[in-house]
Design a protein around this motif. Structure first.
Motif, short mmCIF file in Angstrom:
data_model
loop_
_atom_site.label_atom_id
_atom_site.label_comp_id
_atom_site.label_asym_id
_atom_site.label_seq_id
_atom_site.Cartn_x
_atom_site.Cartn_y
_atom_site.Cartn_z
N GLN A 16 0.83 -1.21 0.00
CA GLN A 16 0.00 0.00 0.00
C GLN A 16 0.86 1.26 0.00
O GLN A 16 0.61 2.22 -0.73
CB GLN A 16 -0.93 0.01 1.21
CG GLN A 16 -2.15 -0.88 1.11
CD GLN A 16 -3.02 -0.74 2.35
OE1 GLN A 16 -2.54 -0.75 3.47
NE2 GLN A 16 -4.32 -0.59 2.13
N THR A 17 1.89 1.26 0.84
CA THR A 17 2.75 2.43 0.98
C THR A 17 3.52 2.69 -0.30
O THR A 17 3.60 3.84 -0.79
CB THR A 17 3.71 2.25 2.15
OG1 THR A 17 2.97 2.00 3.35
CG2 THR A 17 4.58 3.49 2.34
N PHE A 18 4.09 1.63 -0.88
CA PHE A 18 4.84 1.79 -2.12
C PHE A 18 3.95 2.32 -3.24
O PHE A 18 4.33 3.25 -3.97
CB PHE A 18 5.46 0.46 -2.54
CG PHE A 18 5.95 0.46 -3.96
CD1 PHE A 18 7.10 1.15 -4.32
CD2 PHE A 18 5.23 -0.20 -4.95
CE1 PHE A 18 7.53 1.18 -5.64
CE2 PHE A 18 5.65 -0.18 -6.26
CZ PHE A 18 6.81 0.51 -6.61
N VAL A 19 2.77 1.75 -3.41
CA VAL A 19 1.85 2.19 -4.46
C VAL A 19 1.47 3.66 -4.25
O VAL A 19 1.42 4.44 -5.21
CB VAL A 19 0.59 1.30 -4.49
CG1 VAL A 19 -0.49 1.92 -5.39
CG2 VAL A 19 0.94 -0.09 -4.99
N LEU A 20 1.24 4.04 -3.02
CA LEU A 20 0.88 5.43 -2.74
C LEU A 20 2.01 6.38 -3.08
O LEU A 20 1.80 7.45 -3.66
CB LEU A 20 0.48 5.57 -1.27
CG LEU A 20 -0.11 6.93 -0.84
CD1 LEU A 20 -1.36 7.24 -1.65
CD2 LEU A 20 -0.43 6.91 0.64
N ARG A 32 1.56 12.60 3.86
CA ARG A 32 0.38 13.39 4.20
C ARG A 32 -0.89 12.57 4.04
O ARG A 32 -1.83 12.69 4.84
CB ARG A 32 0.32 14.65 3.32
CG ARG A 32 1.35 15.71 3.68
CD ARG A 32 1.06 17.03 3.01
NE ARG A 32 1.20 16.95 1.56
CZ ARG A 32 2.33 17.17 0.91
NH1 ARG A 32 3.44 17.50 1.59
NH2 ARG A 32 2.40 17.07 -0.41
N GLN A 33 -0.92 11.73 3.02
CA GLN A 33 -2.09 10.89 2.80
C GLN A 33 -2.27 9.89 3.95
O GLN A 33 -3.39 9.63 4.39
CB GLN A 33 -1.95 10.12 1.47
CG GLN A 33 -2.10 10.97 0.24
CD GLN A 33 -3.55 11.26 -0.09
OE1 GLN A 33 -4.43 10.48 0.23
NE2 GLN A 33 -3.80 12.39 -0.72
N ARG A 34 -1.17 9.35 4.44
CA ARG A 34 -1.24 8.34 5.50
C ARG A 34 -1.16 8.96 6.90
O ARG A 34 -1.28 8.24 7.90
CB ARG A 34 -0.11 7.32 5.34
CG ARG A 34 -0.17 6.53 4.04
CD ARG A 34 0.76 5.35 4.09
NE ARG A 34 0.29 4.34 5.03
CZ ARG A 34 -0.48 3.31 4.72
NH1 ARG A 34 -0.86 3.16 3.46
NH2 ARG A 34 -0.87 2.43 5.61
N GLU A 35 -0.94 10.29 6.93
CA GLU A 35 -0.85 11.01 8.20
C GLU A 35 0.27 10.47 9.08
O GLU A 35 0.11 10.21 10.27
CB GLU A 35 -2.19 10.96 8.95
CG GLU A 35 -3.32 11.63 8.19
CD GLU A 35 -4.64 11.64 8.94
OE1 GLU A 35 -5.53 12.41 8.56
OE2 GLU A 35 -4.74 10.89 9.95
N SER A 39 9.77 10.25 6.89
CA SER A 39 10.79 9.26 7.23
C SER A 39 10.18 7.89 7.48
O SER A 39 10.77 6.85 7.13
CB SER A 39 11.58 9.72 8.46
OG SER A 39 10.72 9.83 9.59
N ALA A 40 8.97 7.87 8.07
CA ALA A 40 8.30 6.59 8.31
C ALA A 40 7.95 5.92 6.99
O ALA A 40 8.10 4.70 6.84
CB ALA A 40 7.05 6.81 9.16
N VAL A 41 7.47 6.72 6.03
CA VAL A 41 7.15 6.17 4.71
C VAL A 41 8.40 5.66 4.03
O VAL A 41 8.42 4.58 3.44
CB VAL A 41 6.46 7.24 3.84
CG1 VAL A 41 6.29 6.75 2.40
CG2 VAL A 41 5.10 7.60 4.43
#
Length: 318
Positions: A16-20, A32-35, A39-41
């Protein structure tokens, strides 16, 4: 449960994170999308790359670029996530459509055909969210992240799937005021003395077709007045700016009201222009929400009147 199982990374979250990140084009936008923090992303994507043993993104100071492996994972990963969402919807809501459906259409088609149906769509499936984009420019469905596009005319071969919704005739029209001032053309040759409102985008056909004595004739649109919006073309014709060639579907109400009158119907080739709902993907693998909207459009878009002749419309009082 073993310690390794407890601490193993959540592969679904990684995907999910990679695709986003790939869709948004940056870690910051995805964060911002995942709030969460950028660095976490970044750590999640780095963990995914480490586990797969390949580089998915090339990072620079200005932008991110997908590697070949990244492009493959994005393409198949998006489909996997869509399938999972459809499965969750089917399991948790007994197949009731829910979620976001993005629809693209031209301005005139969106306002005349789609907008009147939106209320009924939302009432039928309260769980749906609709994102409507109206433009007379052809968009790339994947780049625009559109689920469905409504398009007139014959379609070029592509990876898209098309579902025909109906068809309409084309008709040359003018306002009564224009015809009073400049006269009514009785033959296609007379168009040389009239303003012909045309299209100004590359995909437009640069002429008006007629049939004279059984032979196909093409009359150029001219360069005096051109637009890129169907509503603007109709409004210009009603304002007496010139002649326009419109679909009968779009001109129907104005013909009924007497704001426009058909001309040169004896030379009209009578060809029908189809409208399709196009989408990317296999028909049997569409998300429930997308398939529901497609089925609704196929059932409720009625263009049967748009294949008739305006002459009959005006003389029969239909």
């Amino acid at each position: 449960m073993s310690q390794s199982t407890v601490t193993s990374p959540d592969r679904f979250v990684e995907l999910q994170t990679f695709v986003l990140v790939a869709q948004q084009g940056s870690f910051s936008a995805a964060a911002r999308q995942r709030e969460v923090s950028p660095s976490a992303v970044s750590k999640v994507v780095a963990r995914l790359e480490s586990r797969l043993g390949v580089q998915l993104l090339r990072r620079s100071t200005r932008r991110l670029e997908l590697t070949a492996e990244g492009e493959q994972l994005l393409e198949q990963g998006q489909q996997l996530l869509a399938d999972w969402m459809a499965l969750e919807s089917a399991v948790t809501q007994q197949g009731q459509p829910s979620g976001l459906v993005r629809i693209n259409a031209s301005s005139s088609t969106g306002n005349r055909l789609l907008v009147p149906l939106v209320g009924q769509i939302m009432q039928t499936w309260p769980g749906l969210q609709l994102d409507l984009s109206f433009t007379d420019h052809i968009v790339d469905l994947i780049a625009a992240r559109a689920d469905i596009a409504l398009r007139w005319g014959e379609l070029r071969s592509s990876d898209m799937v098309a579902r025909k919704l109906g068809s309409t005739r084309q008709v040359v029209v003018a306002s009564p005021e224009y015809l009073k001032r400049f006269g009514k053309p009785e033959h296609p040759d007379d168009l040389a003395n009239h303003v012909r409102i045309g299209w100004n985008y590359p995909r437009a056909i640069p002429h008006w077709p007629f049939v004279v004595a059984g032979q196909a004739v093409a009359i150029g649109m001219g360069d005096v007045l051109r637009v890129n919006d169907g509503e603007a073309m109709a409004n210009l014709a009603k304002a007496g700016a010139g002649l326009a060639r419109l679909s009968l579907y779009h001109a129907w109400d104005d013909l009924h009201a007497g704001c426009l009158q058909p001309v040169l119907e004896d030379f009209n080739p009578g060809e029908l222009q189809p409208i399709h709902a196009v989408y990317v993907g296999k028909p049997g693998q569409l998300p429930v929400r997308t398939r529901a909207v497609l089925d609704f459009l196929a059932q409720h878009v009625d263009l049967s009147h748009a294949e008739r002749k305006p002459v009959h419309l005006l003389t029969a009082g239909a």
